[in-house]
Design an enzyme around this catalytic site. Structure first.
Site, PDB file in Angstrom:
ATOM      1  N   LYS A  99      -3.327  -2.633   0.805  1.00 18.29           N
ATOM      2  CA  LYS A  99      -4.362  -1.635   0.198  1.00 18.29           C
ATOM      3  C   LYS A  99      -5.532  -2.250  -0.680  1.00 18.29           C
ATOM      4  O   LYS A  99      -6.568  -1.748  -0.989  1.00 18.29           O
ATOM      5  CB  LYS A  99      -3.691  -0.642  -0.674  1.00 18.29           C
ATOM      6  CG  LYS A  99      -2.770   0.506   0.223  1.00 18.29           C
ATOM      7  CD  LYS A  99      -2.436   1.614  -0.577  1.00 18.29           C
ATOM      8  CE  LYS A  99      -1.788   2.368   0.038  1.00 18.29           C
ATOM      9  NZ  LYS A  99      -0.537   2.133   0.569  1.00 18.29           N
ATOM     10  N   GLU A 137      -7.205   9.173  -6.036  1.00 22.76           N
ATOM     11  CA  GLU A 137      -6.016   9.990  -5.803  1.00 22.76           C
ATOM     12  C   GLU A 137      -5.179   9.074  -5.419  1.00 22.76           C
ATOM     13  O   GLU A 137      -5.140   8.128  -4.715  1.00 22.76           O
ATOM     14  CB  GLU A 137      -6.370  11.308  -4.842  1.00 22.76           C
ATOM     15  CG  GLU A 137      -6.215  11.045  -3.262  1.00 22.76           C
ATOM     16  CD  GLU A 137      -6.976   9.847  -2.669  1.00 22.76           C
ATOM     17  OE1 GLU A 137      -8.009   9.656  -3.141  1.00 22.76           O
ATOM     18  OE2 GLU A 137      -6.552   9.146  -1.908  1.00 22.76           O
ATOM     19  N   SER A 182       2.855  -4.522   6.593  1.00 23.06           N
ATOM     20  CA  SER A 182       1.622  -3.755   5.812  1.00 23.06           C
ATOM     21  C   SER A 182       2.240  -4.185   4.099  1.00 23.06           C
ATOM     22  O   SER A 182       1.180  -4.391   3.504  1.00 23.06           O
ATOM     23  CB  SER A 182       1.570  -2.581   5.978  1.00 23.06           C
ATOM     24  OG  SER A 182       2.826  -1.865   6.088  1.00 23.06           O
TER      25      SER A 182
HETATM   26  C1  LIG Z   1       0.184   2.936   1.799  1.00 26.39           C
HETATM   27  C2  LIG Z   1       0.729   2.111   2.677  1.00 26.39           C
HETATM   28  C3  LIG Z   1       0.881   2.343   4.142  1.00 26.39           C
HETATM   29  C4  LIG Z   1       0.286   3.452   4.811  1.00 26.39           C
HETATM   30  O1  LIG Z   1      -1.196   3.636   4.364  1.00 26.39           O
HETATM   31  P1  LIG Z   1      -2.004   3.171   5.831  1.00 26.39           P
HETATM   32  O2  LIG Z   1      -3.465   3.809   5.361  1.00 26.39           O
HETATM   33  O3  LIG Z   1      -1.626   4.065   6.969  1.00 26.39           O
HETATM   34  O4  LIG Z   1      -1.994   1.870   6.104  1.00 26.39           O
HETATM   35  C5  LIG Z   1       1.817   1.475   4.909  1.00 26.39           C
HETATM   36  N1  LIG Z   1       2.359   0.251   4.390  1.00 26.39           N
HETATM   37  C6  LIG Z   1       2.073   0.132   3.202  1.00 26.39           C
HETATM   38  C7  LIG Z   1       2.987  -0.956   2.537  1.00 26.39           C
HETATM   39  C8  LIG Z   1       1.679   0.891   2.101  1.00 26.39           C
HETATM   40  O5  LIG Z   1       1.734   0.673   0.929  1.00 26.39           O
END
Ligand SMILES: *Cc1c(COP(=O)(O)O)cnc(C)c1O
Length: 394
Positions: free
Chosen positions: A90, A112, A378
């Site tokens: 993020k 938000e 992610s």
């Molecule tokens: C917020 C988050 C997501 C989901 O958000 P996307 O906008 O779909 O990427 C996925 N994995 C992690 C670790 C997150 O913090």
């Protein structure tokens, strides 16, 4: 050639656009007219890449997961976004947007947040730049996500509770939009995924596209080719997936696999499998697929993973789904938790539960032994420890 990127009006096929109240028009228009030229400025590029390198820790490694590959009899690489500062992808976007805000002469940031992850990433870059930060968060989410609320406060942000409606993410979004309408001159609104009115989905995808830019050169080094056979990513709003897919969108021989949260089962009534269950509608100023009742009320989503329980998907993903360019797979809570624990045991990596959804596809989705499959990891699982503890009775 047919493109899966946004056109100049912010449409991905029939999805996207900017369906906003008239009072928001000047804010979005200012951003729309300037975002591409600002991103092209050498001084912007230089500062963005310098911060990604020195502050975020990029490039993140592309790691060949040896034991995981052996188990599933295919070549699995993990793109280690879990190693980014703040623990997930993020921050790539919030770094980009805080620099954008500065170029636009804004000195106040609003955001938000649902689970608090985007709030933390926003509070982080505001502290970095010494800019005032207000994060709107549903009252129920504030109670559920105490550690992230504490993080935001420590980073100097003000967390404002949204007390209307269901007191969750969509109410926080409404409050943020109201704030932006009332403060059009000095305030930039940092949206946390590839959602919202044009130009947000395209702008956020471009900031996150550093992920696939790095995959290309790292794979070239490791496999002698820039293109994997498949790229896999979980989808909440869709930003980590958009970043991982970005440079492969118009390359048909790279398979794109998007993984959604099926919660307790797609048809259990407790799920966040937006493309499987969604219908065309407008959410957060964008035409896309969203979960809604017969009369168009947004359905409250559910997933064990707080980052995936968003009732819509970004317009890029709605288009990837309906056009058939992307393969969409839904994974239940149970299967995601199992895959998360498996990564711990096989590779010594504790993944975020969001990312565990992407890892869970290997149980049913078979690949050839010489396929190169890149999974976007992610985020890391530290934030989810209590969930893991409760689930596995650790
Ligand atoms: C917020 C988050 C997501 C989901 O958000 P996307 O906008 O779909 O990427 C996925 N994995 C992690 C670790 C997150 O913090």
């Amino acid at each position: 050639m047919k493109s899966y990127h946004a056109d100049e009006r912010g449409y991905y096929g029939e999805f996207g656009g900017a369906f906003i109240p008239e009072m928001l028009y000047p804010n979005c228009e200012e951003l729309r007219q300037n975002y591409l030229s600002i991103m092209e400025e050498p001084s912007f590029k230089e500062e963005f890449h310098q911060l990604l390198k020195d502050y975020v820790g990029r490039p993140t490694p592309l790691y060949f997961a040896n034991r995981l590959s052996e188990k599933y009899n295919t070549k699995i690489y993990l793109k280690r976004e879990d190693l980014c500062h703040t623990g997930a992808h993020k921050v790539n976007n919030t770094i980009g947007q805080i620099l954008m805000a500065k170029k636009l002469g804004k000195n106040r940031i609003i955001a938000e947040t649902g689970a608090g992850q985007h709030g933390v990433a926003t509070a982080t870059v505001c502290a970095l730049m010494g800019i005032e930060c207000i994060v709107y968060m549903g009252e129920i989410d504030i109670a559920r996500q105490a550690p992230n609320v504490a993080r935001m406060k420590m980073l100097g942000a003000e967390v404002r509770p949204a007390t209307s409606g269901s007191k969750t993410l969509k109410d926080a979004t409404n409050e943020a939009i109201r704030d932006w309408i009332n403060n059009p001159v000095d305030t930039h609104y940092i949206i946390g995924s590839v959602v919202g009115p044009h130009p947000y989905p395209d702008m956020v995808a471009r900031f996150q596209s550093v992920i696939s830019e790095e995959i290309k050169s790292q794979l070239q080094e490791k496999e002698g080719r820039e293109k994997p056979d498949y790229v896999v990513a979980c989808v909440g709003g869709g930003s980590n997936a958009a970043g991982a897919f970005y440079h492969y969108l118009d390359t048909p021989d790279v398979g794109i696999i998007a993984v959604e949260a099926a919660g307790k089962g797609i048809h259990s009534g407790e799920s966040a499998a937006t493309s499987a269950l969604g219908k065309v509608g407008i959410i957060h100023g964008s035409k896309t697929l969203l979960m809604q009742t017969q009369d168009g009320q947004i359905t409250e989503p559910y997933s064990i993973s707080a980052g995936l329980d968003y009732p819509g998907v970004g317009p890029m993903h709605a288009h990837l789904y309906t056009s058939g360019r992307g393969e969409f797979i839904s994974i239940t809570d149970d299967d995601a938790m199992k895959a998360g624990l498996e990564l711990c045991k096989l590779e010594g990596i504790i993944p975020a539960i969001e990312s565990s959804h992407a890892l869970a596809i290997f149980e049913d989705r078979k690949f050839n032994p010489d396929d190169v499959v890149v999974v976007n990891l992610s985020g890391r699982g530290d934030k989810d420890l209590q969930n893991y503890i409760d689930y596995f009775k650790l």
